[in-house]
Write a protein that holds these residues in place. Structure first.
Motif, PDB file in Angstrom:
ATOM      1  N   HIS A  28       0.830  -1.207   0.000  1.00 43.68           N
ATOM      2  CA  HIS A  28       0.000   0.000   0.000  1.00 43.68           C
ATOM      3  C   HIS A  28       0.864   1.255   0.000  1.00 43.68           C
ATOM      4  N   ALA A  29       1.918   1.254   0.799  1.00 49.29           N
ATOM      5  CA  ALA A  29       2.771   2.440   0.895  1.00 49.29           C
ATOM      6  C   ALA A  29       3.418   2.760  -0.446  1.00 49.29           C
ATOM      7  N   VAL A  30       3.925   1.752  -1.123  1.00 50.78           N
ATOM      8  CA  VAL A  30       4.551   1.954  -2.429  1.00 50.78           C
ATOM      9  C   VAL A  30       3.538   2.471  -3.443  1.00 50.78           C
ATOM     10  N   GLU A  31       2.351   1.879  -3.433  1.00 51.76           N
ATOM     11  CA  GLU A  31       1.347   2.292  -4.409  1.00 51.76           C
ATOM     12  C   GLU A  31       0.810   3.688  -4.111  1.00 51.76           C
ATOM     13  N   ALA A  32       0.680   4.023  -2.815  1.00 49.72           N
ATOM     14  CA  ALA A  32       0.234   5.366  -2.452  1.00 49.72           C
ATOM     15  C   ALA A  32       1.258   6.423  -2.850  1.00 49.72           C
ATOM     16  N   GLY A 215      23.520   5.808   1.692  1.00 49.96           N
ATOM     17  CA  GLY A 215      24.661   5.538   0.841  1.00 49.96           C
ATOM     18  C   GLY A 215      25.519   6.766   0.625  1.00 49.96           C
ATOM     19  N   THR A 216      26.791   6.537   0.403  1.00 53.49           N
ATOM     20  CA  THR A 216      27.726   7.649   0.205  1.00 53.49           C
ATOM     21  C   THR A 216      28.026   7.913  -1.262  1.00 53.49           C
ATOM     22  N   GLN A 217      27.542   7.066  -2.153  1.00 56.21           N
ATOM     23  CA  GLN A 217      27.821   7.254  -3.579  1.00 56.21           C
ATOM     24  C   GLN A 217      26.883   8.302  -4.154  1.00 56.21           C
ATOM     25  N   PRO A 218      27.417   9.390  -4.686  1.00 55.36           N
ATOM     26  CA  PRO A 218      26.566  10.455  -5.233  1.00 55.36           C
ATOM     27  C   PRO A 218      25.629   9.926  -6.316  1.00 55.36           C
ATOM     28  N   GLY A 219      24.384  10.375  -6.249  1.00 51.38           N
ATOM     29  CA  GLY A 219      23.423  10.026  -7.273  1.00 51.38           C
ATOM     30  C   GLY A 219      22.747   8.679  -7.099  1.00 51.38           C
ATOM     31  N   HIS A 220      23.129   7.915  -6.075  1.00 54.13           N
ATOM     32  CA  HIS A 220      22.494   6.616  -5.849  1.00 54.13           C
ATOM     33  C   HIS A 220      21.687   6.693  -4.559  1.00 54.13           C
ATOM     34  N   PHE A 221      20.358   6.621  -4.686  1.00 60.65           N
ATOM     35  CA  PHE A 221      19.459   6.702  -3.533  1.00 60.65           C
ATOM     36  C   PHE A 221      19.542   5.397  -2.750  1.00 60.65           C
ATOM     37  N   VAL A 222      20.153   5.451  -1.579  1.00 61.35           N
ATOM     38  CA  VAL A 222      20.225   4.318  -0.655  1.00 61.35           C
ATOM     39  C   VAL A 222      19.945   4.860   0.740  1.00 61.35           C
ATOM     40  N   VAL A 223      18.801   4.498   1.299  1.00 65.49           N
ATOM     41  CA  VAL A 223      18.413   4.957   2.632  1.00 65.49           C
ATOM     42  C   VAL A 223      17.914   3.765   3.443  1.00 65.49           C
ATOM     43  N   GLY A 224      18.417   3.637   4.663  1.00 63.05           N
ATOM     44  CA  GLY A 224      17.911   2.637   5.593  1.00 63.05           C
ATOM     45  C   GLY A 224      17.427   3.322   6.851  1.00 63.05           C
ATOM     46  N   VAL A 225      16.217   2.993   7.290  1.00 62.07           N
ATOM     47  CA  VAL A 225      15.669   3.583   8.512  1.00 62.07           C
ATOM     48  C   VAL A 225      15.217   2.461   9.446  1.00 62.07           C
ATOM     49  N   GLN A 226      15.380   2.687  10.741  1.00 61.02           N
ATOM     50  CA  GLN A 226      15.045   1.671  11.716  1.00 61.02           C
ATOM     51  C   GLN A 226      13.567   1.699  12.082  1.00 61.02           C
ATOM     52  N   TRP A 227      12.889   2.796  11.765  1.00 71.22           N
ATOM     53  CA  TRP A 227      11.451   2.891  12.052  1.00 71.22           C
ATOM     54  C   TRP A 227      10.654   2.428  10.833  1.00 71.22           C
ATOM     55  N   HIS A 228       9.329   2.569  10.893  1.00 70.32           N
ATOM     56  CA  HIS A 228       8.443   2.014   9.869  1.00 70.32           C
ATOM     57  C   HIS A 228       7.622   3.109   9.186  1.00 70.32           C
ATOM     58  N   PRO A 229       8.163   3.752   8.148  1.00 74.26           N
ATOM     59  CA  PRO A 229       7.391   4.792   7.455  1.00 74.26           C
ATOM     60  C   PRO A 229       6.166   4.258   6.725  1.00 74.26           C
ATOM     61  N   GLU A 230       6.170   2.969   6.382  1.00 71.13           N
ATOM     62  CA  GLU A 230       4.999   2.426   5.680  1.00 71.13           C
ATOM     63  C   GLU A 230       3.731   2.526   6.513  1.00 71.13           C
ATOM     64  N   ARG A 231       3.892   2.552   7.844  1.00 68.74           N
ATOM     65  CA  ARG A 231       2.719   2.649   8.715  1.00 68.74           C
ATOM     66  C   ARG A 231       2.109   4.047   8.706  1.00 68.74           C
ATOM     67  N   GLY A 232       2.880   5.037   8.236  1.00 69.06           N
ATOM     68  CA  GLY A 232       2.393   6.410   8.276  1.00 69.06           C
ATOM     69  C   GLY A 232       2.096   7.002   6.915  1.00 69.06           C
ATOM     70  N   ILE A 233       2.028   6.172   5.881  1.00 66.55           N
ATOM     71  CA  ILE A 233       1.877   6.697   4.522  1.00 66.55           C
ATOM     72  C   ILE A 233       0.592   7.488   4.341  1.00 66.55           C
ATOM     73  N   ASP A 234      -0.446   7.205   5.102  1.00 61.72           N
ATOM     74  CA  ASP A 234      -1.732   7.881   4.898  1.00 61.72           C
ATOM     75  C   ASP A 234      -1.880   9.176   5.685  1.00 61.72           C
ATOM     76  N   ASP A 235      -1.095   9.354   6.757  1.00 59.99           N
ATOM     77  CA  ASP A 235      -1.361  10.518   7.605  1.00 59.99           C
ATOM     78  C   ASP A 235      -0.134  11.140   8.250  1.00 59.99           C
ATOM     79  N   ASP A 236       1.067  10.705   7.892  1.00 61.70           N
ATOM     80  CA  ASP A 236       2.281  11.222   8.527  1.00 61.70           C
ATOM     81  C   ASP A 236       3.180  11.839   7.462  1.00 61.70           C
ATOM     82  N   ALA A 237       3.386  13.143   7.536  1.00 60.46           N
ATOM     83  CA  ALA A 237       4.111  13.864   6.490  1.00 60.46           C
ATOM     84  C   ALA A 237       5.546  13.367   6.288  1.00 60.46           C
ATOM     85  N   PRO A 238       6.329  13.131   7.346  1.00 61.09           N
ATOM     86  CA  PRO A 238       7.692  12.621   7.118  1.00 61.09           C
ATOM     87  C   PRO A 238       7.706  11.261   6.429  1.00 61.09           C
TER      88      PRO A 238
END
Length: 253
Positions: A28-32, A215-238
């Motif tokens: 759902h988060a990806v599709e939203a 990630g440290t390589q310029p131009g390559h999007f690599v992000v790891g987070v310890q929390w769960h942004p998928e749970r906030g896709i409908d109502d959490d701006a961050p």
């Protein structure tokens, strides 16, 4: 324009209850956020997974109730470490290798961040409650919407993503400000040493537990987070900002 395809491995191979509960949130988060979720079944051959990976423009590594095998980072197993998941690990490695080779965006969440870090030769804290002096409950669970705060390095790609959302500014010293972000929390392990090509960009200010890498390589999007942004896709701006940025990066591939 067609939606970018995002590969999401099934979270767990031998706990169908966990996978069935958690996977729909990532889809759902990806599709939203404007992507097309491509679920990677874990019981396929390596060749089949590799073909699916090739057809995708981004990789989202979800959470899991398993723990990464401590032998992979040269540590003796802590008795409180959960059993590993060989099928999930194998899928993650194939997806990460393809994304690394082709510079495809990677968003790694909770266990996914730990899997990414170990794949990059980093190490993990195997059990926060017994190894870190803290009063923070990092395993608060999905019932607690805001378990604690994290402090994001102001000079980071993650900070740039979050800066236009409703995060508050926290002054760390008179000279430095970071982005203070309240997050949910459902983990008992964490990154101990960041792997090759990764840098620490967020910590819990109360106990210094690492909460995000990028990630440290310029131009390559690599992000790891310890929390769960998928749970906030409908109502959490961050959460929306992070997932939207990830899918936008995938749309450019």
């Amino acid at each position: 324009m067609p939606r970018p395809k995002i590969a999401i491995p099934v979270p767990h191979s031998y706990r169908p209850d966990y996978a069935q509960r958690s996977l729909p949130q990532y889809v759902h988060a990806v599709e939203a956020a404007g992507g097309e979720a491509v679920v990677i079944q874990l019981d396929q051959t390596s060749e089949a997974i590799a073909r699916q990976a090739t057809a995708c423009q981004g990789v989202l590594l979800p959470g899991s109730s398993a723990d990464v095998d401590s032998q992979k980072y040269g540590a003796e197993r802590n008795p409180l470490t959960n059993a590993g998941d060989k099928l999930r690990d194998a899928a993650d490695e194939l997806l990460l290798q393809d994304a690394h080779n082709m510079h495809k965006p990677i968003l790694a969440i909770c266990y996914g961040m730990q899997s990414l870090n170990v794949w990059r030769t980093g190490s993990l804290v195997q059990d926060i409650p017994t190894q870190v002096k803290t009063k923070i409950d990092h395993s608060a669970g999905r019932e607690v919407a805001k378990a604690h705060k994290v402090l994001v390095d102001p000079v980071s790609n993650l900070a740039g993503i979050l800066s236009n959302s409703s995060c508050e500014q926290i002054a760390v010293t008179p000279e430095l400000k970071g982005i203070g972000l309240p997050v949910n929390s459902s983990h008992h392990q964490a990154v101990e040493r960041a792997g090759d090509g990764l840098r620490v960009v967020a910590r819990c200010p109360d106990d210094n537990v690492i909460e995000a890498v990028e990630g440290t390589q310029p131009g390559h999007f690599v992000v790891g987070v310890q929390w769960h942004p998928e749970r906030g896709i409908d109502d959490d701006a961050p959460s929306q900002a992070l997932l939207n940025a990830f899918v936008r990066a995938a749309a450019k591939k």
